[in-house]
Design an enzyme around this catalytic site. Structure first.
Site, PDB file in Angstrom:
ATOM      1  N   SER A  42      17.610 -12.756  14.083  1.00 51.10           N
ATOM      2  CA  SER A  42      18.820 -11.947  14.236  1.00 51.10           C
ATOM      3  C   SER A  42      20.080 -12.808  14.114  1.00 51.10           C
ATOM      4  O   SER A  42      20.290 -13.451  13.097  1.00 51.10           O
ATOM      5  CB  SER A  42      18.773 -11.196  15.564  1.00 51.10           C
ATOM      6  OG  SER A  42      19.826 -10.267  15.649  1.00 51.10           O
TER       7      SER A  42
ATOM      8  N   ASP B 239      25.170  -9.048  10.423  1.00 51.73           N
ATOM      9  CA  ASP B 239      24.462 -10.265  10.836  1.00 51.73           C
ATOM     10  C   ASP B 239      23.321 -10.581   9.855  1.00 51.73           C
ATOM     11  O   ASP B 239      23.058  -9.801   8.939  1.00 51.73           O
ATOM     12  CB  ASP B 239      23.982 -10.141  12.284  1.00 51.73           C
ATOM     13  CG  ASP B 239      22.884  -9.126  12.492  1.00 51.73           C
ATOM     14  OD1 ASP B 239      22.669  -8.282  11.606  1.00 51.73           O
ATOM     15  OD2 ASP B 239      22.236  -9.162  13.552  1.00 51.73           O
TER      16      ASP B 239
ATOM     17  N   ASP C 131      20.083 -10.426   9.622  1.00 53.20           N
ATOM     18  CA  ASP C 131      19.037  -9.447   9.304  1.00 53.20           C
ATOM     19  C   ASP C 131      19.610  -8.040   9.134  1.00 53.20           C
ATOM     20  O   ASP C 131      18.866  -7.070   9.002  1.00 53.20           O
ATOM     21  CB  ASP C 131      17.920  -9.454  10.342  1.00 53.20           C
ATOM     22  CG  ASP C 131      18.401  -9.171  11.751  1.00 53.20           C
ATOM     23  OD1 ASP C 131      19.625  -9.130  11.960  1.00 53.20           O
ATOM     24  OD2 ASP C 131      17.563  -8.999  12.653  1.00 53.20           O
TER      25      ASP C 131
ATOM     26  N   ASP D   2      21.041  -5.745  10.914  1.00 51.21           N
ATOM     27  CA  ASP D   2      20.824  -4.599  11.800  1.00 51.21           C
ATOM     28  C   ASP D   2      22.021  -4.376  12.718  1.00 51.21           C
ATOM     29  O   ASP D   2      22.122  -3.341  13.371  1.00 51.21           O
ATOM     30  CB  ASP D   2      19.527  -4.729  12.598  1.00 51.21           C
ATOM     31  CG  ASP D   2      19.501  -5.936  13.521  1.00 51.21           C
ATOM     32  OD1 ASP D   2      20.424  -6.782  13.447  1.00 51.21           O
ATOM     33  OD2 ASP D   2      18.537  -6.059  14.307  1.00 51.21           O
TER      34      ASP D   2
END
Length: 574
Positions: free
Chosen positions: A145, A302, A304, A306
């Site tokens: 993340s 960010d 990833d 999400d």
């Protein structure tokens, strides 16, 4: 350093021969007891968020051997519970993410489990979507993340596209503890797997189907294409670059300016060591570009993709960051008011937020007759609520899920937060208000005038290394043993311990049960609709404290913040 830790170090020296970086690291720490202990005093914990840790050699680090061992345990679990299982796999731009993703596919294939893997890095929501679209039994997302560059992780999803439940994660961890790291793994060569058809690349069609679902969530789909909307976008060297830009193109946004230094995948994140769109540092280059481009909005996703953060211009032309709670409030107000006006708001609508997210959302929900469900921190709990509705054929009742840490979802096509749909909705909302002669800050001010002033602040305290976990446990234990009755001069009205599931009314001593899964969270509800919540992070070595402050004005709310935070700090400093 214990004898076992030294034995593990020697074992790795002899067997960890496939990664030159690990070989070099093991040689460098030879004879250094502290460094050896850091790497071998425990196995990386596997929980509902999967694995997450610092890259490097050892059982307490992220590396190909821990990926293989965990995937072998996952494969055993799947084969025990499913007939002919299949798994979707995706990965972000982090260091070795692509290697870890392919290693996972090779182990799954070695266990006769069909693996579907994206050809290139793709966001978390695309993984969740692929699990459901391809009717897989599970999913794997290789990501850490928004953690600093030295981290990587491995998140596991069920067949509903949601992160694993606690009971499933516990079973996989138990299986993993019995697997020999170096000799208990079944795997095949990646290219051989492709030839045999047990490893398959996910087609471009799946990504487009996902984007179609994103676009279907638009409230006013014509707004972006009809306006001369300008956006500066930064994927922070992550997985959002292509999907977000495709979304902009397909929604008709013509003026998209990319932050060049942060455009392409780079797991070292050279321009933002902590690629977290919550913090100003990550948006520095985007803000620089705003000075010359003068866009309607700056958006950052960010690594990833999400979660996302934004900055918008004030009346003087300075770009102001808006918090995750404020974005959530803006989105809920926009979705409710406009869908009501258009006649597209469903009957008995439902919104879901986490317990640490702003209570102003409850006032918005009440105003529009929306049922607001509070869940524990972690988007899987929001995903579970969508799944409950889906089982009843009522998923269309779900209108928004959000958490204060900049995670949002509209629509039931995935079961995790989605920065692509959030970016679309926030840009659309900005264009919509601009057409009315308002800025996003004006719209936010309208919310505070309508529902009251709420200031939400999050403080983080980092506890690194072996001693960190002990300190965190001691801190939480100390608060539970003697919790405050006053904080910053404000009376504690209720004390909620989510670990014991008890809600204590301080005035009369009555206890009621909290109807949520047990979690290591403590909440103090104060006078004047204020609160303090303390929670150890489930994915990072830190404790977070969430403050909700109110006041007649922002100035008064800020005064309350200073008083309450300064008083509560004594419970954190141990």
């Amino acid at each position: 350093m214990s004898k076992l830790e030294l034995e593990l170090y020697d074992l790795w020296n002899k067997n960890a021969t496939e990664d030159d970086d690990l070989i070099k690291e093991l040689e460098e720490i030879k004879g250094n007891q502290k460094e050896i202990k850091e790497r071998f005093y425990q196995d990386l914990a596997f929980g509902t968020a999967g694995l997450r840790g610092v890259l490097g050699a050892g059982t307490n680090r992220m590396n190909i051997y821990m990926i293989r061992k965990t995937t072998q345990a996952f494969a055993n679990y799947l084969n025990n519970n499913h007939k002919n299982p299949s798994v979707a796999i995706s990965y972000d731009s982090r260091i070795k993410s692509n290697i870890f993703a392919k290693e996972a596919a090779c182990v799954l294939a070695g266990n006769n489990i069909k693996a579907y893997i994206y050809k290139q890095l793709m966001p978390v929501p695309c993984l969740s979507y692929a699990v459901r679209y391809l009717k897989c039994d599970a999913g794997i997302m290789v990501t850490a993340s928004h953690n600093p560059a030295k981290y990587n992780g491995y998140k596991v999803y069920g067949n509903d596209g949601c992160q694993l439940t606690e009971s499933s994660a516990d079973k996989i961890y138990e299986i993993s503890s019995k697997i020999d790291t170096f000799h208990g793994i079944k795997k095949i060569n990646f290219q051989d797997g492709l030839k045999k058809g047990i490893i398959n690349y996910i087609s471009d069609e799946v990504e487009q189907k996902y984007l179609d679902c994103v676009k279907a969530c638009s409230v006013h789909p014509e707004i972006l294409s009809e306006s001369d909307f300008k956006v500066v976008y930064t994927p922070l060297n992550g997985a959002g670059n292509k999907p977000v830009r495709k979304m902009f193109s397909q929604m008709g946004v013509k003026s998209v300016y990319i932050v060049k230094e942060q455009e392409n995948p780079d797991g070292n994140f050279p321009t933002c060591p902590t690629p977290n769109p919550e913090i100003r540092e990550a948006l520095t280059l985007g803000l620089r570009d705003c000075e010359t481009i003068k866009p309607d909005i700056l958006v950052a996703t960010d690594p990833d993709c999400d979660r996302m953060g934004i900055a918008v211009p004030d009346k003087e032309g300075n770009y102001v960051l808006i918090t995750g709670n404020e974005i959530g409030a803006l989105l809920l107000e926009y979705i409710c008011s406009e869908r009501l006006a258009l006649g597209t708001l469903p009957k008995k609508p439902i919104a879901v937020k986490t317990i640490v997210s702003s209570d102003i959302v409850r006032k918005i929900a009440d105003n529009y007759g929306v049922e607001l469900i509070n869940v524990l921190t972690g988007f899987k709990y929001i995903g579970e609520q969508i799944a409950i509705l889906e089982k009843k054929g009522e998923e269309n009742r779900f209108i928004l899920g959000f958490e204060e840490s900049y995670g949002y979802l509209m629509g039931s096509y995935v079961r995790d937060k989605d920065a692509v749909v959030a970016t679309m909705l926030i840009c659309e909302m900005t264009a919509f208000y601009r057409k009315q002669g308002k800025s996003l800050l004006d719209a936010l001010n309208d919310i505070y005038v309508k529902y009251g002033t709420y200031l939400n602040i999050v403080d983080s305290y980092v506890f690194e290394g072996m001693e960190g976990m002990d300190k965190m446990k001691k801190l939480m234990s100390n608060i539970r043993s003697k919790f405050p009755k006053m904080i910053g001069g404000k009376k504690v009205i209720k004390y909620l311990d989510y670990l014991s599931s008890e809600n204590l009314d301080i005035d009369n001593g009555n206890k009621t049960k909290i109807s949520l899964p047990k979690s290591n969270v403590i909440e103090f509800r104060l006078e004047d609709n204020m609160s303090v919540i303390i929670r150890p992070s489930g994915t990072e070595p830190k404790i977070k404290v969430y403050y909700t402050l109110t006041g007649d004005t922002f100035k008064k709310a800020k005064e309350n913040e200073n008083i309450i935070k300064n008083d509560f700090k004594k419970y954190i400093e141990i």
